[in-house]
Motif scaffolding. Structure first.
Motif, PDB file in Angstrom:
ATOM      1  N   ALA A  33       0.831  -1.209   0.000  1.00  0.00           N
ATOM      2  CA  ALA A  33       0.000   0.000   0.000  1.00  0.00           C
ATOM      3  C   ALA A  33       0.863   1.255   0.000  1.00  0.00           C
ATOM      4  CB  ALA A  33      -0.937   0.000   1.212  1.00  0.00           C
ATOM      5  N   GLY A  34       1.936   1.266   0.764  1.00  0.00           N
ATOM      6  CA  GLY A  34       2.817   2.428   0.821  1.00  0.00           C
ATOM      7  C   GLY A  34       3.498   2.706  -0.507  1.00  0.00           C
ATOM      8  N   GLY A  35       4.019   1.667  -1.130  1.00  0.00           N
ATOM      9  CA  GLY A  35       4.657   1.832  -2.430  1.00  0.00           C
ATOM     10  C   GLY A  35       3.674   2.291  -3.490  1.00  0.00           C
ATOM     11  N   ALA A  36       2.494   1.701  -3.483  1.00  0.00           N
ATOM     12  CA  ALA A  36       1.474   2.090  -4.464  1.00  0.00           C
ATOM     13  C   ALA A  36       1.031   3.530  -4.249  1.00  0.00           C
ATOM     14  CB  ALA A  36       0.278   1.143  -4.374  1.00  0.00           C
ATOM     15  N   ALA A  37       0.849   3.931  -2.999  1.00  0.00           N
ATOM     16  CA  ALA A  37       0.427   5.310  -2.714  1.00  0.00           C
ATOM     17  C   ALA A  37       1.496   6.300  -3.145  1.00  0.00           C
ATOM     18  CB  ALA A  37       0.120   5.477  -1.226  1.00  0.00           C
ATOM     19  N   ASP A  38       2.751   5.996  -2.867  1.00  0.00           N
ATOM     20  CA  ASP A  38       3.842   6.901  -3.247  1.00  0.00           C
ATOM     21  C   ASP A  38       3.945   7.052  -4.764  1.00  0.00           C
ATOM     22  OD1 ASP A  38       4.454   7.316  -0.610  1.00  0.00           O
ATOM     23  OD2 ASP A  38       6.162   5.925  -0.583  1.00  0.00           O
ATOM     24  N   LEU A  39       3.915   5.937  -5.476  1.00  0.00           N
ATOM     25  CA  LEU A  39       4.022   6.004  -6.935  1.00  0.00           C
ATOM     26  C   LEU A  39       2.793   6.655  -7.565  1.00  0.00           C
ATOM     27  CD1 LEU A  39       5.632   2.529  -7.646  1.00  0.00           C
ATOM     28  CD2 LEU A  39       6.718   4.768  -7.804  1.00  0.00           C
ATOM     29  N   VAL A  64      -3.131   0.201  -9.460  1.00  0.00           N
ATOM     30  CA  VAL A  64      -3.556  -1.135  -9.887  1.00  0.00           C
ATOM     31  C   VAL A  64      -2.351  -1.948 -10.357  1.00  0.00           C
ATOM     32  CG1 VAL A  64      -4.864  -2.378 -11.666  1.00  0.00           C
ATOM     33  CG2 VAL A  64      -5.938  -0.522 -10.401  1.00  0.00           C
ATOM     34  N   ALA A  65      -1.426  -1.306 -11.060  1.00  0.00           N
ATOM     35  CA  ALA A  65      -0.221  -2.003 -11.514  1.00  0.00           C
ATOM     36  C   ALA A  65       0.628  -2.474 -10.336  1.00  0.00           C
ATOM     37  CB  ALA A  65       0.597  -1.092 -12.422  1.00  0.00           C
ATOM     38  N   GLN A  66       0.480  -1.835  -9.185  1.00  0.00           N
ATOM     39  CA  GLN A  66       1.236  -2.200  -7.986  1.00  0.00           C
ATOM     40  C   GLN A  66       0.468  -3.166  -7.082  1.00  0.00           C
ATOM     41  OE1 GLN A  66       4.449  -1.277  -7.358  1.00  0.00           O
ATOM     42  NE2 GLN A  66       4.283  -0.528  -9.448  1.00  0.00           N
ATOM     43  N   GLY A  67      -0.706  -3.606  -7.504  1.00  0.00           N
ATOM     44  CA  GLY A  67      -1.493  -4.538  -6.703  1.00  0.00           C
ATOM     45  C   GLY A  67      -2.297  -3.869  -5.608  1.00  0.00           C
ATOM     46  N   ALA A  68      -2.656  -2.608  -5.807  1.00  0.00           N
ATOM     47  CA  ALA A  68      -3.447  -1.863  -4.819  1.00  0.00           C
ATOM     48  C   ALA A  68      -4.551  -1.112  -5.545  1.00  0.00           C
ATOM     49  CB  ALA A  68      -2.542  -0.891  -4.059  1.00  0.00           C
ATOM     50  N   ARG A  69      -5.320  -0.351  -4.792  1.00  0.00           N
ATOM     51  CA  ARG A  69      -6.350   0.482  -5.415  1.00  0.00           C
ATOM     52  C   ARG A  69      -6.384   1.835  -4.723  1.00  0.00           C
ATOM     53  NH1 ARG A  69     -11.724   0.713  -3.331  1.00  0.00           N
ATOM     54  NH2 ARG A  69     -11.804  -0.161  -1.248  1.00  0.00           N
ATOM     55  N   VAL A  70      -6.722   2.861  -5.507  1.00  0.00           N
ATOM     56  CA  VAL A  70      -6.832   4.212  -4.961  1.00  0.00           C
ATOM     57  C   VAL A  70      -8.217   4.359  -4.351  1.00  0.00           C
ATOM     58  CG1 VAL A  70      -6.938   6.666  -5.545  1.00  0.00           C
ATOM     59  CG2 VAL A  70      -5.160   5.232  -6.523  1.00  0.00           C
TER      60      VAL A  70
END
Length: 110
Positions: A33-39, A64-70
């Protein structure tokens, strides 16, 4: 008597293993989640001048590409704020990140 001790020790090892496994899943969800939020917030801030709709669309694609959702995306001027959510096992973790242009440094070189 020895069989009882073996059963107790095996049960204790199983409990410790389950706790370590659960902690690992929680940490993995937090990092994802942290990596996805940062990117995602960097993508949104980079395209902030294209409008909030386009910036948030790109942020969602990156997440989504990082395996998370906004779960939340807000763009004001050149600044963006994104909250991303990721799951690992039974854990769901939400992380918020902000990005925008760096402020001018008083007395800096330039």
């Amino acid at each position: 008597m020895a069989a009882l001790w073996v059963a107790v020790v095996a049960t204790a090892f199983c409990a410790v293993f389950a706790a370590v496994l659960a902690m690992g899943q929680a940490v993995a969800a937090r990092h994802r989640a942290g990596g996805a939020a940062d990117l995602a917030v960097l993508a949104a801030a980079d395209h902030a001048l294209s409008g909030p709709g386009e910036a948030c669309r790109l942020a969602r694609e990156v997440a989504v590409a990082q395996g998370a959702r906004v779960v939340r995306c807000e763009v004001r001027g050149e600044f963006a704020e994104v909250a991303a959510e990721a799951r690992a096992g039974p854990y769901t973790v939400r992380v918020r990140s902000r990005a925008g242009p760096a402020a001018a440094v008083p007395g800096g070189a330039g």
